[in-house]
Structure formats: structure tokens, C-alpha cells
Enzyme design. Structure first.
Site, PDB file in Angstrom:
ATOM      1  N   ARG A  85     -13.749  31.155 -13.180  1.00 57.11           N
ATOM      2  CA  ARG A  85     -13.599  29.701 -13.329  1.00 57.11           C
ATOM      3  C   ARG A  85     -12.442  29.363 -14.266  1.00 57.11           C
ATOM      4  O   ARG A  85     -11.692  28.419 -14.025  1.00 57.11           O
ATOM      5  CB  ARG A  85     -14.900  29.073 -13.833  1.00 57.11           C
ATOM      6  CG  ARG A  85     -16.063  29.192 -12.868  1.00 57.11           C
ATOM      7  CD  ARG A  85     -17.096  28.104 -13.127  1.00 57.11           C
ATOM      8  NE  ARG A  85     -17.588  28.067 -14.488  1.00 57.11           N
ATOM      9  CZ  ARG A  85     -18.615  28.772 -14.937  1.00 57.11           C
ATOM     10  NH1 ARG A  85     -19.257  29.598 -14.118  1.00 57.11           N
ATOM     11  NH2 ARG A  85     -19.025  28.660 -16.186  1.00 57.11           N
ATOM     12  N   LYS A  86     -12.308  30.120 -15.346  1.00 58.43           N
ATOM     13  CA  LYS A  86     -11.231  29.832 -16.293  1.00 58.43           C
ATOM     14  C   LYS A  86      -9.866  30.088 -15.666  1.00 58.43           C
ATOM     15  O   LYS A  86      -8.905  29.341 -15.902  1.00 58.43           O
ATOM     16  CB  LYS A  86     -11.392  30.689 -17.562  1.00 58.43           C
ATOM     17  CG  LYS A  86     -12.655  30.385 -18.337  1.00 58.43           C
ATOM     18  CD  LYS A  86     -12.809  28.902 -18.650  1.00 58.43           C
ATOM     19  CE  LYS A  86     -14.136  28.619 -19.354  1.00 58.43           C
ATOM     20  NZ  LYS A  86     -14.347  27.174 -19.578  1.00 58.43           N
ATOM     21  N   TRP A 118     -20.608  18.716 -16.067  1.00 54.78           N
ATOM     22  CA  TRP A 118     -19.185  18.718 -16.425  1.00 54.78           C
ATOM     23  C   TRP A 118     -18.439  19.814 -15.682  1.00 54.78           C
ATOM     24  O   TRP A 118     -17.371  19.584 -15.131  1.00 54.78           O
ATOM     25  CB  TRP A 118     -19.001  18.917 -17.928  1.00 54.78           C
ATOM     26  CG  TRP A 118     -19.754  17.961 -18.781  1.00 54.78           C
ATOM     27  CD1 TRP A 118     -20.165  16.705 -18.445  1.00 54.78           C
ATOM     28  CD2 TRP A 118     -20.211  18.186 -20.113  1.00 54.78           C
ATOM     29  NE1 TRP A 118     -20.835  16.130 -19.487  1.00 54.78           N
ATOM     30  CE2 TRP A 118     -20.876  17.016 -20.536  1.00 54.78           C
ATOM     31  CE3 TRP A 118     -20.109  19.249 -20.994  1.00 54.78           C
ATOM     32  CZ2 TRP A 118     -21.454  16.894 -21.789  1.00 54.78           C
ATOM     33  CZ3 TRP A 118     -20.674  19.133 -22.256  1.00 54.78           C
ATOM     34  CH2 TRP A 118     -21.334  17.968 -22.650  1.00 54.78           C
ATOM     35  N   ASP A 256     -27.430  23.666 -27.832  1.00 59.38           N
ATOM     36  CA  ASP A 256     -26.871  23.594 -29.183  1.00 59.38           C
ATOM     37  C   ASP A 256     -27.358  22.342 -29.914  1.00 59.38           C
ATOM     38  O   ASP A 256     -27.983  22.416 -30.982  1.00 59.38           O
ATOM     39  CB  ASP A 256     -25.351  23.577 -29.073  1.00 59.38           C
ATOM     40  CG  ASP A 256     -24.675  24.364 -30.191  1.00 59.38           C
ATOM     41  OD1 ASP A 256     -25.382  24.844 -31.083  1.00 59.38           O
ATOM     42  OD2 ASP A 256     -23.444  24.518 -30.150  1.00 59.38           O
ATOM     43  N   ARG A 452     -14.000  26.341 -23.136  1.00 53.63           N
ATOM     44  CA  ARG A 452     -13.544  27.642 -23.609  1.00 53.63           C
ATOM     45  C   ARG A 452     -12.331  28.106 -22.802  1.00 53.63           C
ATOM     46  O   ARG A 452     -12.319  27.972 -21.581  1.00 53.63           O
ATOM     47  CB  ARG A 452     -14.699  28.654 -23.480  1.00 53.63           C
ATOM     48  CG  ARG A 452     -15.809  28.334 -24.465  1.00 53.63           C
ATOM     49  CD  ARG A 452     -16.954  29.291 -24.441  1.00 53.63           C
ATOM     50  NE  ARG A 452     -17.854  29.091 -23.311  1.00 53.63           N
ATOM     51  CZ  ARG A 452     -19.125  29.491 -23.296  1.00 53.63           C
ATOM     52  NH1 ARG A 452     -19.653  30.077 -24.354  1.00 53.63           N
ATOM     53  NH2 ARG A 452     -19.882  29.298 -22.245  1.00 53.63           N
TER      54      ARG A 452
END
Length: 490
Positions: A85-86, A118, A256, A452
Site C-alpha cells: 500500500r505504501k 481512511w 490508541d 506512515r
């Protein structure tokens, strides 16, 4: 802390979003009043950036060369399970600013199963961009277009995410009959331009700031009315399903924010916020993986060490009910630890972030855990103790110069190690106490990551994590005297 008891500090400008905005305004001819300011920001900041962002800025400003390893650099800095994906995202972003290069089609990267909202929109935008620029428009479905267009229907920025908004607008400009949507989207974008002419990653992370600030203020025994006001604000931000998002402009919840919010509410008044805490823990358990770990966002996604440590820390509030879940989570953490005591990349630039969380959650139940858990704790402790620099601080990675946020993580971790040298903690506290200040508060290099591996800046977080670390240090100083007087259980 504002009148509504939220801790607010807008996200600062970033070159990545600013370069994308500059190219979008060039392509569409919209809002020429904004173009010069954004261009000036990119010109000014480009020399200060590195890696992928530097390449984006240089291409946008007219450069033609793209480093051959720029895509590999992005993939290498992200967790393994996000690699494809990155790479696709980086290819799409380079494509829209006009960088030359061959486009490789990776169908697996566009599989939205187990992706949070997202990521699903972001990868759909990347798919549309890459299909359009490579002459493969037949790959674009009506459902892809609907997914993107739906983010532009609301009167405000979708989920508070500027980068996704820009990705969607760039994708829409490559499709026919989208002029009105794009024009309205550019007007929405204009509201996010900062005073320096740049654009941020997200509008804010105010719910995250409120939750973490609450934990930090509780650690230093702030006044009860202050803590209660923060807690009331946080309880009001809880989503209907029980979780929390990073901002009150977003609805996508995550482990988180939920873990920290649950801990803070329970600390302030376990009876008053009993219902919120119970729903928060239920939200955490709903995404727990079969491996005992916890992902960042949704059930079925890959479990992560940092999220697992955060969730386990929250579950210790009800350790009698979740003893089995905690044990399984600890086994997952053991499986994730590297030989040097660190863990895979998370949402922080500092290797101490997850280490600090692991040491905190295991310190809540110091006499429990298997031999493998104790070995994990020992490795993590050795990394912290051995990684301290001569000036008392810690850097983001081994060999890096000391910085404020990494040092805050290091001191917090050190205070969770029972036999740690108090002199090491003292010099770390000294480093934080004398850290230089600027107009935005403590001068700190950015630590937060999103998506990220791209780093973004919210200055108040340096203050928050420093206060939290000093609170842990203060309690460790007080503990021996309290034990000697018989006022604690040890």
C-alpha cells in the site's frame, strides 16, 4: 486548554500536503489568491526536508530527477504489512506532481478488506490516479468514483484529513464531469491554509491532545476541577460505538485514543465515568485479533505491538476480568520484539515509544508473567538503559542526538524499571527541565507519524509527554519515602 476544556493545538504545515496543493492549484487554475503563498512555503521549506518529501517538493518546483530508491525508502520505513500500500500511495503522489517513472500495478494493494475508512478512501484515490495516468481507465469502477465523491458531500473537511482530501481532489481532476466537486473541494481546502502559507496533514489532533494531556496532568496531581473538566470533555467526544477518534472532526475510532481515554476517565472518577469506560473497553475488545494482539483501527487488520501495549495497559483496569486476554496480549508482544529489545515501527519516529508502553503495561503487574515475558521486559529495559546519551537524553534511533520527546519516553520507561539507576533518571529529568523553549513552547523535533512513514508536527505534544515523564519521575522519587512511612502498598 480552551473554554470547552479541550486541549487544542492545530497541526503545523507540512511540505507533502503543500506540494500537492501547489500542483492542484496549477492544474485547475482555481484560487490563484492562494497559489503564491503555498509556492513560497514549498520553496522555503524544501531545503529543510529529506527523502520522499524533498523529492515531492523538488519535482513540484520544476525538478526532473527522482532518486531511484525513493519508493524503497518509503516502504522500508513502514511496517511490513503495509508495504504494498505504501509503495502504491507513493507512486500515486509522485504521479500527480508530474514525476517521471514507471507505474507498477499491484492489485493486492487496492483490496479494501480489513481497511479502515481512511485507508480505503486513500487507496481508492491512488487506484484512480494510477489507472488514469497509465491509460488504464477501464480499471476505474462506478463504486470507486462514488467512494471518492462521497467524501466531498459534507460541508467540512472529511475526517479532518487534508492529505486524503488532496488525494481525492487530484483523482477527481483526472475524471470527467467533476469540475464542481473539485472547485468546492478546493474552497474547503483553503480553510486549512496556515499562516505560513503551507498546508497540514490533518486539521488537528485535539482529542488525542486532550486525552494525553489529561493523563499527564493526572500524573502530576493537577487540581481535581481541571481533571474533571477534561474528563467531561473527553466523555462527550466518545463515539456511539464506544471508541474515540483523534479529533472531534472525525468518526473513525482507533485503539490508541480509546486506550488512553479509558485510562484517564477511570483515573479521574471510576464511578462517574463507569459507563464510558465499559463501552471503551468493549470497543477495544471488538477489534482484538485472534493472535491476542490489537490493530490500530478495525477488526481483521494486522495486530501491532504499540497498539497492543496501549490496549493491555487499559485492560489492567479490569485485570480480574481480562487476565486471559492480557496474558495472550503479552505473548503477542513477546513474538514481536526484536533482538535489540525494540519493536516494529509504529506511529512514532522514536523506537522508545512502543518500548515505553510495553514497560508501562508490564509494570502494572510486576509479579505476573511467564519467563518469556520477563525476558522481553529485560530486553526492553536494557535498550532504554543502554541507549541513554551522555547528556542524559535519548534520540529517536540509536546514535541520534537527544531530543525532547524521545527523552520523555525514555524517562517514563526508566521510571517503570524497578531497579533502574536513579542517577540516570535524574539526569534525564534535568535534560527535560532545561530544554530550550521557542514561540511554540518546547523546541522539539517532530515525532508523530501519519500516514506512515511521514512525520507531522503538533507542538503541544512535546509539552504533554514531558509533563507525563516528569510526573512519573516525581512519583518514583516519592515512593521510597512513602513506603518507609507505610503509606503505600509498594
Amino acid at each position: 486548554m480552551g473554554p470547552d476544556a479541550a486541549v487544542r493545538d492545530p497541526c503545523r504545515s507540512r511540505v507533502l500536503e503543500s506540494a500537492l496543493t501547489m500542483r492542484l492549484l496549477e492544474r485547475t487554475g482555481l484560487r490563484p489568491d492562494l497559489y503564491a503563498a503555498v509556492e513560497t512555503y514549498v520553496q522555503r521549506q524544501a531545503p529543510e526536508t529529506t527523502g520522499f518529501e524533498r523529492t515531492m517538493a523538488e519535482i513540484t518546483l520544476g525538478g526532473k530527477n527522482v532518486r531511484s530508491d525513493v519508493l524503497a525508502e518509503v516502504v522500508r520505513a513502514a511496517p511490513d504489512f503495509t508495504g504494498s500500500r505504501k509503495r502504491v500511495l507513493a507512486q500515486a503522489l509522485l504521479a500527480v506532481v508530474g514525476a517521471p517513472g514507471e507505474i507498477t500495478w499491484e492489485p493486492a494493494a487496492f483490496d479494501t478488506a480489513f481497511l479502515h475508512s481512511w485507508a480505503s478512501v486513500q487507496m481508492t484515490a491512488a487506484k484512480v490516479i494510477l489507472a488514469a495516468v497509465s491509460g488504464q481507465s477501464a480499471r476505474i469502477s462506478d463504486e470507486d468514483v462514488r467512494c471518492l465523491a462521497d467524501t466531498q458531500r459534507a460541508p467540512r473537511l472529511w475526517e479532518g484529513n487534508v492529505l486524503i482530501h488532496l488525494s481525492v481532489l487530484h483523482a477527481l481532476t483526472l475524471l470527467p464531469n467533476t469540475g464542481r466537486l473539485v472547485a468546492a473541494g478546493v474552497d474547503t481546502l483553503a480553510a486549512q491554509v496556515r499562516s505560513d502559507g503551507g498546508l497540514p496533514f490533518v486539521s488537528d489532533v485535539d482529542t488525542w491532545c486532550t486525552a494525553t494531556a489529561g493523563v499527564a496532568l493526572a500524573a502530576v496531581n493537577a487540581a481535581e476541577p481541571t481533571l474533571r473538566a477534561l474528563a467531561d470533555r473527553l466523555a462527550a467526544c466518545q463515539q456511539p460505538g464506544g471508541g474515540w477518534s483523534y479529533s472531534d472532526t472525525a468518526v473513525q475510532t482507533d485503539v490508541d485514543d480509546t486506550s488512553v481515554a479509558v485510562q484517564f476517565l477511570d483515573r479521574v472518577d471510576s464511578r462517574r465515568y463507569r459507563g464510558s469506560v465499559r463501552r471503551g473497553i468493549r470497543s477495544l475488545m471488538a477489534v482484538r485479533g485472534t493472535d491476542g494482539g490489537f490493530p490500530t483501527y478495525v477488526a481483521g487488520a494486522a495486530s501491532e505491538a504499540s497498539m497492543t501495549a496501549a490496549a493491555l495497559d487499559a485492560l489492567t483496569l479490569r485485570s480480574d476480568r481480562h487476565a486471559g486476554h492480557i496474558a495472550e496480549g503479552l505473548r503477542f508482544l513477546v513474538s514481536q520484539q526484536n533482538e535489540d529489545g525494540s519493536f516494529p515501527p509504529d506511529w512514532s519516529s522514536s523506537r522508545l515509544h512502543t518500548v515505553c508502553r510495553v514497560l508501562l503495561c508490564t509494570s502494572r503487574r510486576p509479579r505476573s508473567g511467564s519467563a518469556t515475558v520477563r525476558r522481553m521486559v529485560g530486553r526492553a529495559a536494557a535498550l532504554v538503559i543502554g541507549g541513554q546519551n551522555d547528556d542524559g537524553g535519548w534520540g529517536q534511533q540509536a546514535g541520534d542526538a537527544s531530543d525532547v520527546i524521545s527523552t520523555a519516553y525514555g524517562l517514563t520507561a526508566l521510571c517503570s524499571i524497578p531497579d533502574a539507576d536513579p542517577r540516570a533518571a535524574a539526569v534525564a529529568a534535568e535534560f527535560l527541565a532545561h530544554a530550550p523553549r521557542g514561540a511554540d513552547g518546547l523546541q522539539a523535533i517532530p515525532d508523530s507519524i501519519g500516514p506512515r512513514p511521514f512525520v507531522f508536527t503538533v507542538p503541544v505534544l512535546a509539552e504533554i509527554f514531558t509533563l507525563l515523564a516528569l510526573g512519573h519521575f516525581d512519583r518514583r522519587l516519592a515512593a521510597p519515602a512513602a513506603r518507609a512511612q507505610g503509606t503505600t502498598r509498594g
